[in-house]
Enzyme design. Structure first.
Site, short mmCIF file in Angstrom:
data_model
loop_
_atom_site.label_atom_id
_atom_site.label_comp_id
_atom_site.label_asym_id
_atom_site.label_seq_id
_atom_site.Cartn_x
_atom_site.Cartn_y
_atom_site.Cartn_z
N ASP A 295 0.82 -1.22 0.00
CA ASP A 295 0.00 0.00 0.00
C ASP A 295 0.85 1.27 0.00
O ASP A 295 0.69 2.14 -0.84
CB ASP A 295 -0.93 0.03 1.22
CG ASP A 295 -2.06 -0.97 1.12
OD1 ASP A 295 -2.41 -1.38 -0.01
OD2 ASP A 295 -2.61 -1.35 2.18
N ARG B 236 -0.25 4.13 17.32
CA ARG B 236 -0.74 5.14 16.37
C ARG B 236 -0.53 6.59 16.83
O ARG B 236 -0.05 7.42 16.06
CB ARG B 236 -2.21 4.90 16.03
CG ARG B 236 -2.50 3.59 15.29
CD ARG B 236 -1.44 3.25 14.29
NE ARG B 236 -1.83 2.14 13.40
CZ ARG B 236 -1.01 1.56 12.54
NH1 ARG B 236 0.24 1.97 12.45
NH2 ARG B 236 -1.42 0.58 11.78
N ASP C 259 -7.52 2.48 12.44
CA ASP C 259 -6.25 3.20 12.39
C ASP C 259 -6.36 4.58 11.72
O ASP C 259 -5.74 5.53 12.16
CB ASP C 259 -5.20 2.35 11.68
CG ASP C 259 -4.77 1.17 12.54
OD1 ASP C 259 -4.69 1.34 13.77
OD2 ASP C 259 -4.51 0.09 11.99
N SER D 115 -3.35 -9.41 6.32
CA SER D 115 -2.95 -8.05 6.65
C SER D 115 -2.40 -8.07 8.07
O SER D 115 -3.09 -8.47 9.01
CB SER D 115 -4.16 -7.12 6.55
OG SER D 115 -3.92 -5.94 7.28
N1 ARG Z 1 -7.93 -4.48 15.26
C1 ARG Z 1 -6.73 -3.93 15.81
C2 ARG Z 1 -6.90 -2.47 16.11
O1 ARG Z 1 -7.84 -1.88 15.66
C3 ARG Z 1 -5.54 -4.19 14.91
C4 ARG Z 1 -5.46 -3.37 13.70
C5 ARG Z 1 -4.32 -3.77 12.86
N2 ARG Z 1 -4.07 -2.78 11.86
C6 ARG Z 1 -3.71 -3.06 10.62
N3 ARG Z 1 -3.52 -2.07 9.83
N4 ARG Z 1 -3.56 -4.29 10.19
O2 ARG Z 1 -6.11 -1.90 16.81
#
Ligand code: ARG
Length: 410
Positions: free
Chosen positions: A13, A93, A122, A173
């Site tokens: 990405d 984040r 995110d 992912s």
């Molecule tokens: N579900 C988790 C969260 O919202 C993990 C997210 C993982 N992010 C990703 N871009 N694969 O914190």
């Protein structure tokens, strides 16, 4: 030319994004790759960024700050989202957002960019944090804006001679940092399907755990782990050590359905060996050093704290308020916890503290008992008084189970 700072992971990405932003926004792209313990070849990632067309590729090792300002406070808070997720991604984040803003300022950039999709948490965490810290910076989220499928992206990469790596071919992912690893998509989108073995990278199957149990003594100071088996260990190494050791016992595998902020349920598989062990040990020490009322109230705070972290509200007054409360609770959370690691399981088997509220002479059933048994009588009378009063006045006819149990048992 004006520039944008792109949070760059080296994945498909964000690699495509380097070229796409240049094409669609006519901005110079500066990439920023942040090490939060994701175990990657950082120089190679930076080199790839420049090869794809970034005018500058920065790498920042933020692991120490991540642990100190994000991971330890979350551990002290007992922050686990929906009783399942230790929040690894969610905690990183706001740190990444802060660094994006700092680099944008230092480079005189007009925008920042990230590779989040339009249906995850995110994007919310990044955008809210960035808008809070730097409302004047424009945010570009290419993956949210372009309507390319994965195959489109791969075709775009081929057209623009963007190198694709092995990780880009993975059906999952993945996001990871030293506090945990998360895996989504592919077969995992069917919640009935057991995660296949190739989902896991940090943990071996519990069935492959060493036969012999491992014991670890973890020393905490004010709720922060500082030593393993009596030996002082620096924070990063402490977490790495536990990730490896507990991971080898298959500890910290979490398979969960989770409520995303954006309103959907998603299936998440996590590997979080160190955080699983440390949360269990920390909780055990708290149960010895916090009063009943502190424990009860802190559980409420822990859930709220986890929720705000998950929901991208790190830079909020509520967070500051709760964090201050949490710090106060940790004054006496110092001592040692012994955990036993067996296949797939971490069990607390011992705990001690100078500030322990556990009193042997009050608890014992053997000689030396100091507990006032007679005082219990008066206590019970007053404790139950509202119930006996109300039962007489209102409830007696409706308190029972229908019918007569003795009769029914015949
Ligand atoms: N579900 C988790 C969260 O919202 C993990 C997210 C993982 N992010 C990703 N871009 N694969 O914190």
């Amino acid at each position: 030319m004006a520039s944008v700072v792109l949070a760059y992971s080296g994945g498909l990405d964000t690699s495509v994004a380097i070229r796409w932003i240049k094409e669609h926004y006519d901005l110079d792209v500066i990439t920023l790759t942040i090490d939060v313990g994701n175990d990657r070849d950082l120089p190679a990632i930076a080199a790839r960024a420049e090869q794809i067309g970034a005018i500058k590729a920065l790498v920042v090792d933020a692991r120490a700050d991540f642990v100190r300002y994000f991971v330890w406070p979350a551990l002290q808070a007992g922050a686990i989202y929906e009783n399942q997720y230790p929040l690894a991604t969610a905690l990183a984040r706001p740190l990444i957002a802060r660094l994006l803003v700092e680099v944008a300022r230092a480079e005189g950039a007009v925008a920042v960019a990230h590779g989040c999709t339009g249906k995850g948490n995110d994007q919310v965490r990044f955008d809210v944090s960035i808008n809070t810290l730097a409302p004047d910076l424009k945010i570009i989220a290419p993956v949210r804006e372009w309507s390319m499928t994965r195959d489109n992206e791969i075709a775009y990469a081929a057209e623009h001679t963007i190198p694709i790596t092995a990780t880009n071919a993975s059906p999952y992912s993945v996001d990871q940092n030293l506090w945990g690893r998360s895996v989504e998509t592919g077969i995992l989108e069917d919640p009935w399907e057991e995660p296949p073995a190739d989902v896991y990278e940090w943990t071996s199957g519990p069935e492959n755990a060493p036969r012999e149990a491992a014991y670890v003594e973890i020393t905490f100071q004010h709720g922060i782990p500082v030593a393993l088996n009596g030996e002082e260990v620096e924070s990063l190494r402490l977490i790495e050590t536990l990730n490896t050791l507990a991971g080898s016992y298959g500890i910290g595998r979490i398979d969960a359905i989770e409520n995303r902020l954006v309103g959907i349920k998603s299936r998440e598989v996590y590997e979080a060996p160190a955080s699983t062990v440390l949360h269990a040990a920390h909780r055990a020490l708290e149960s010895m050093t916090l009063s009943r009322d502190q424990t009860r109230f802190k559980e409420i705070v822990a859930a709220e704290y986890a929720r705000l972290v998950y929901n991208g509200q790190w830079y909020s007054a509520l967070h500051q308020d709760l964090a201050t409360y949490v710090q106060s609770t940790q004054r006496f959370v110092s001592g040692v916890v012994r955990v036993k690691l067996t296949n797939g399981q971490c069990t607390v088997v011992g705990r001690k503290s100078e500030h322990s509220l556990y009193s042997h002479s009050l608890a014992t059933y053997d000689t030396g008992d100091q507990f006032d048994h007679n005082a219990a009588l008066g206590f019970i009378k007053l404790w139950g008084l509202p119930l006996t009063t109300q039962a007489q006045a209102q409830l007696l006819p409706s308190l029972g189970i229908e019918g007569n149990l003795l009769e029914q048992a015949k």
